[in-house]
Design a protein around this motif. Structure first.
Motif, PDB file in Angstrom:
ATOM      1  N   PHE A   1       5.619   6.662   2.173  1.00  0.00           N
ATOM      2  CA  PHE A   1       4.602   7.673   1.898  1.00  0.00           C
ATOM      3  C   PHE A   1       4.291   7.766   0.414  1.00  0.00           C
ATOM      4  O   PHE A   1       3.170   8.089   0.015  1.00  0.00           O
ATOM      5  CB  PHE A   1       5.059   9.038   2.418  1.00  0.00           C
ATOM      6  CG  PHE A   1       4.710   9.287   3.856  1.00  0.00           C
ATOM      7  CD1 PHE A   1       3.399   9.271   4.289  1.00  0.00           C
ATOM      8  CD2 PHE A   1       5.705   9.529   4.789  1.00  0.00           C
ATOM      9  CE1 PHE A   1       3.069   9.485   5.604  1.00  0.00           C
ATOM     10  CE2 PHE A   1       5.400   9.757   6.111  1.00  0.00           C
ATOM     11  CZ  PHE A   1       4.078   9.739   6.532  1.00  0.00           C
ATOM     12  N   ASP A   2       5.285   7.501  -0.422  1.00  0.00           N
ATOM     13  CA  ASP A   2       5.070   7.577  -1.868  1.00  0.00           C
ATOM     14  C   ASP A   2       4.039   6.554  -2.346  1.00  0.00           C
ATOM     15  O   ASP A   2       3.471   6.715  -3.446  1.00  0.00           O
ATOM     16  CB  ASP A   2       6.384   7.343  -2.611  1.00  0.00           C
ATOM     17  CG  ASP A   2       7.381   8.463  -2.367  1.00  0.00           C
ATOM     18  OD1 ASP A   2       6.942   9.566  -1.999  1.00  0.00           O
ATOM     19  OD2 ASP A   2       8.590   8.224  -2.539  1.00  0.00           O
ATOM     20  N   ASP A   3       3.810   5.501  -1.556  1.00  0.00           N
ATOM     21  CA  ASP A   3       2.875   4.447  -1.958  1.00  0.00           C
ATOM     22  C   ASP A   3       1.458   4.671  -1.419  1.00  0.00           C
ATOM     23  O   ASP A   3       0.546   3.940  -1.787  1.00  0.00           O
ATOM     24  CB  ASP A   3       3.372   3.085  -1.437  1.00  0.00           C
ATOM     25  CG  ASP A   3       4.753   2.734  -1.949  1.00  0.00           C
ATOM     26  OD1 ASP A   3       4.977   2.868  -3.160  1.00  0.00           O
ATOM     27  OD2 ASP A   3       5.605   2.323  -1.132  1.00  0.00           O
ATOM     28  N   HIS A   4       1.276   5.652  -0.538  1.00  0.00           N
ATOM     29  CA  HIS A   4       0.020   5.754   0.189  1.00  0.00           C
ATOM     30  C   HIS A   4      -1.185   5.960  -0.715  1.00  0.00           C
ATOM     31  O   HIS A   4      -2.254   5.375  -0.485  1.00  0.00           O
ATOM     32  CB  HIS A   4       0.107   6.862   1.242  1.00  0.00           C
ATOM     33  CG  HIS A   4       0.854   6.441   2.469  1.00  0.00           C
ATOM     34  ND1 HIS A   4       0.902   7.198   3.623  1.00  0.00           N
ATOM     35  CD2 HIS A   4       1.564   5.323   2.728  1.00  0.00           C
ATOM     36  CE1 HIS A   4       1.625   6.568   4.519  1.00  0.00           C
ATOM     37  NE2 HIS A   4       2.044   5.428   4.013  1.00  0.00           N
ATOM     38  N   ASP A   5      -1.056   6.802  -1.730  1.00  0.00           N
ATOM     39  CA  ASP A   5      -2.210   7.059  -2.603  1.00  0.00           C
ATOM     40  C   ASP A   5      -2.644   5.776  -3.312  1.00  0.00           C
ATOM     41  O   ASP A   5      -3.848   5.496  -3.426  1.00  0.00           O
ATOM     42  CB  ASP A   5      -1.869   8.138  -3.623  1.00  0.00           C
ATOM     43  CG  ASP A   5      -1.782   9.519  -2.989  1.00  0.00           C
ATOM     44  OD1 ASP A   5      -2.276   9.684  -1.859  1.00  0.00           O
ATOM     45  OD2 ASP A   5      -1.196  10.432  -3.625  1.00  0.00           O
ATOM     46  N   GLU A   6      -1.675   5.007  -3.788  1.00  0.00           N
ATOM     47  CA  GLU A   6      -2.017   3.773  -4.498  1.00  0.00           C
ATOM     48  C   GLU A   6      -2.553   2.709  -3.541  1.00  0.00           C
ATOM     49  O   GLU A   6      -3.441   1.927  -3.900  1.00  0.00           O
ATOM     50  CB  GLU A   6      -0.790   3.265  -5.249  1.00  0.00           C
ATOM     51  CG  GLU A   6      -0.444   4.157  -6.451  1.00  0.00           C
ATOM     52  CD  GLU A   6       0.950   3.909  -6.973  1.00  0.00           C
ATOM     53  OE1 GLU A   6       1.894   3.905  -6.150  1.00  0.00           O
ATOM     54  OE2 GLU A   6       1.097   3.720  -8.186  1.00  0.00           O
TER      55      GLU A   6
END
Length: 805
Positions: A769-774
């Motif tokens: 989830f920490d990568d979703h924005d990128e």
């Protein structure tokens, strides 16, 4: 492409259904009401049926108490819980939604655990990457897949590069030690290896042999040829290095050339030349040969031989055809040409006009040269090994050069000393100077700094990559090997954070021949192409299937990916196209005419071929089959995972498999049998989402051949294929063409899936989830560039995500 708003609405609704479980997950909102209504009465602080409590389980599903939550999911999925005697039981749809929700959380937890990183991340080189890196480091082509070579790499969801999966064991260390010794023995042999060239006619008669005098008088001694006229016929006298005056030089890369002709019957396949090394049990080269007798062609290829005594090379005609009772070799009558008066054996392979009845491969001559070492490879080897015995200054300089390139970074203070000390201790123990240096080189090749791609610092929490780490991440993404001198130079200058420089490097590296590695490796891992042939098709059911066709299927998909990448095409081509890439073998399978050059080439497709895009390629259709029959559920699950980015939840336990149709029952399609799942409450909800994705391709059998009727056991006529389907929102399609149009009308979800697969491959870890924005930012950049695949790759390399650990 004509826009169809009704199709777009259909797919938007469908994909929203598929992804609902992973949108802003909340235990209190999504799961707790179900547990309160159906589970807590028997599994709380007051009552613990089966000694199981739900109220004390961690709310961090996927992070803690994972085995217990997996059991909860399985009990609900199987219909075991809630019990049948409960007054209020959930509907099948409610249970399926909860199972899907828990499965998604467990999947996310697994991804998070696999992506967890300490201060330094270590990602072991894959077997292919090791081979490529050793080649570029020291110019030796190590045969890692041969018996005794490196272990096969494990995979996760098709990906073979994930650091959390590529562990290191004692058996690995032993293999790496042996590999390093083999590599260095070839690079620095104990005795000088002579470069040799040798050639000979395929058939060389000597005085006193039958027909020698006759052919000498006719001036035909240098015109004798060796024909391979039967399927599986073998020419064994194929090694130019034979006899006491032609000793095989030793391990290395060799170039082999054959002068050959290939004639084929009308409307028949060409002869296929397979060069096989008997001692190594390895196919060195394969190609269809089309060349008239009066205009032979030459085929040249390079191979690597390990340290074996004289190779034993066979040439085999593997083209389909019958085996004959007598051949040219058995008759001992030299063959010149089919135009000459026909010998008895020749009556069997040509008709009255001398035209071939079967594919005939004719060998004229063979030549070989080697071992071949390029100027750059020799310069590397000379740079590492001192040229003056006992000169420790040269030892230090050479080992420093090797270690710096092998470790893909500058050396730490004092790091070189340990390798110099190895040389000194080996010399003190009585080893020769060169062997002592090779011991230190072996230590370098077995170092974790060589075998692993390290990112981060042990003494600080560094979130971003330095320039040396960017150089390695980029080179292993696009080349599957170590950085070259230009990347090393840019890293040293600190220029690899410059977006314009990174853009230029991507273009340069994709244009390099090594860029083929990205197309082949990423497409194979994203699409699970390693599974093609995992279940060999039944020869009785699919007699036309062979290894040549299997390799051609995979080759089409990899060549298709490279064409899309190289030509600046878009993601749309992956879903549907009016072209594909074929070689002659695949063209015959698809029913495409006039393809004779044995190489993959772009061809236009008529609608009658029912092909276009990835989804109707034989590789994709066969990898989702079991060797006996097509599997719509597996096809649907593959499409959901690889294209839509949604992994279906696991099936319930103890579900009876679909049995073959009894021979005394009316014929029924596999689709008819799957209808039974809709009447099983444990299966219905999920199958309504998965099955339509697979039903769309029911016109293709287990090996991807188009059909209108399904061939099954039983009585009566073969049933007509029904490739129609209905999606969860009620909209329908009649066949794969209409279904592909639905996918084409909504590219954003596919774009996001493609970006996530690319990032998983490039970063060598799972996405969280920490990568979703990128990830969404990369997908947005791809959309702004009309979904062009090349631009998506660039957007990934230029992203902040690429430069983070």
């Amino acid at each position: 492409m004509l826009h169809r708003p009704n199709f777009s609405l259909l797919l938007v609704s469908f994909l929203m259904t598929l992804r609902a479980a992973s949108a802003e997950p909340s235990l209190e909102k999504d799961l707790q009401p179900f547990l309160d209504a159906h589970c807590m009465r028997c599994h709380d602080a007051n009552v613990q049926e089966g000694e199981f409590r739900l109220d004390v389980l961690s709310k961090e599903i996927g992070q803690q108490d994972t085995p217990f939550w997996a059991e909860v999911m399985e009990r609900i999925n199987s219909g075991e819980m809630p019990p049948e005697d409960e007054a209020i039981r959930p509907t099948a749809e409610e249970s399926a939604k909860i199972v899907e929700w828990i499965a998604a959380r467990l999947k996310e937890g697994e991804a998070a655990r696999m992506a967890r990183r300490d201060r330094v991340s270590y990602n072991r080189l894959t077997r292919d990457e090791y081979v490529n890196t050793v080649r570029d480091l020291i110019g030796v082509q190590y045969d890692a897949t041969d018996p005794g070579g490196l272990l096969e790499d494990p995979e996760w969801n098709g990906f073979e590069r994930l650091g959390s999966v590529l562990t290191l064991s004692a058996s690995h260390i032993e293999k790496y030690m042996t590999a390093a010794e083999v590599v260095l023995s070839e690079a620095y042999p104990d005795q000088k290896v002579e470069y040799l060239e040798a050639s000979h006619r395929a058939v060389e008669l000597r005085p006193n042999q039958p027909h020698y005098d006759r052919l000498e008088k006719a001036g035909l001694l240098d015109k004798i040829r060796y024909p391979l006229t039967t399927s599986g016929a073998i020419f064994r006298a194929s090694n130019p290095y034979r006899g006491p005056d032609r000793k095989f030089p030793g391990a290395g890369v060799y170039e082999i050339t054959y002068t050959v002709c290939g004639i084929m019957p009308e409307n028949g396949p060409p002869p296929r030349m397979q060069v096989y090394e008997h001692k190594l049990d390895r196919v060195l080269f394969e190609q269809d040969i089309i060349a008239p007798e009066d205009n032979p062609t030459t085929v040249t290829f390079r191979v690597h031989w390990p340290a074996v005594r004289n190779p034993e090379i066979h040439v085999i005609n593997t083209a389909a055809g019958p085996r004959h009772p007598r051949t040219n070799a058995e008759s001992r009558i030299p063959f010149i040409t089919t135009a000459h008066p026909r010998a008895p054996w020749q009556m069997k392979i040509t008709d009255e006009q001398g035209r071939p009845r079967y594919p005939i491969l004719i060998i004229d001559a063979i030549s070989m040269r080697g071992p071949i070492v390029t100027e750059l490879e020799q310069r590397r080897r000379d740079e590492y090994m001192p040229n003056e015995a006992g000169n420790m200054a040269q030892v230090r300089t050479g080992l420093a050069a090797m270690a710096r390139r092998a470790f893909r970074r500058p050396l730490y203070d004092g790091e070189l000393d340990r390798y110099v000390q190895i040389v000194e201790s080996e010399i003190e123990a009585g080893e020769s100077f060169n062997d002592a240096v090779k011991s230190a080189m072996t230590a370098i090749l077995c170092s974790k700094s060589f075998l692993f791609l390290a990112e981060g610092d042990e003494n600080s929490d560094r979130a971003t990559l330095n320039d040396w780490e960017i150089a390695s991440r980029l080179s292993y993404l696009l080349w599957s090997t170590m950085p070259d001198d230009e990347l090393f130079s840019l890293a040293e200058q600190g220029k690899l954070r410059d977006p314009m420089e990174l853009d230029r490097q991507v273009e340069r590296m994709l244009a390099d021949p090594r860029g083929q590695k990205f197309s082949d490796s990423f497409s194979a891992q994203w699409l699970h192409l390693r599974k093609v042939g995992m279940f060999p098709p039944d020869k009785k059911l699919y007699p036309e299937y062979d290894l040549h066709l299997e390799k051609s299927m995979v080759g089409e998909t990899q060549a298709f990916f490279k064409e899309v990448l190289d030509q600046g095409l878009t993601l749309r081509e992956f879903l549907d196209s009016d072209w594909t890439m074929v070689n002659p073998r695949l063209a015959r399978f698809y029913g495409i005419d006039n393809i004779t050059k044995d190489a993959f080439q772009r061809v236009s497709l008529d609608r009658d071929t029912h092909r276009g895009g990835l989804l109707t390629q034989a590789s994709i259709l066969s990898l989702t089959s079991d060797g006996t029959r097509h599997r719509p559920v597996h096809r649907g699950a593959w499409l959901s995972e690889a294209i839509l980015g949604k992994t279906p939840p696991p099936p319930p336990a103890n579900i009876d498999p679909i049995e073959p149709n009894p021979v005394d029952s009316p014929k029924a399609t596999l689709r008819m049998k799957l209808e039974a799942h809709k009447h099983d409450s444990r299966c219905a909800a999920c199958h309504r989402k998965i099955d339509p994705l697979g039903f769309a391709f029911d016109h293709f059998n287990a090996i991807g051949k188009w059909r209108t009727h399904e061939s099954v056991e039983g009585t009566g006529d073969d049933p007509v294929v029904d490739a129609s389907g209905e999606l969860p929102d009620g909209r329908k399609f009649e066949n794969s063409d209409q279904f592909k149009q639905l996918l084409l009308d909504e590219l954003d979800t596919f774009n996001e899936t493609f970006v996530e697969k690319l990032a998983t491959y490039g970063l060598r870890r799972t996405m969280t989830f920490d990568d979703h924005d990128e990830l969404r930012e990369i997908a947005r950049a791809g959309k702004e560039n009309d979904y062009r695949v090349r631009e998506i790759v660039k957007a990934f390399v230029l992203s902040d995500l690429f430069q983070k650990r």
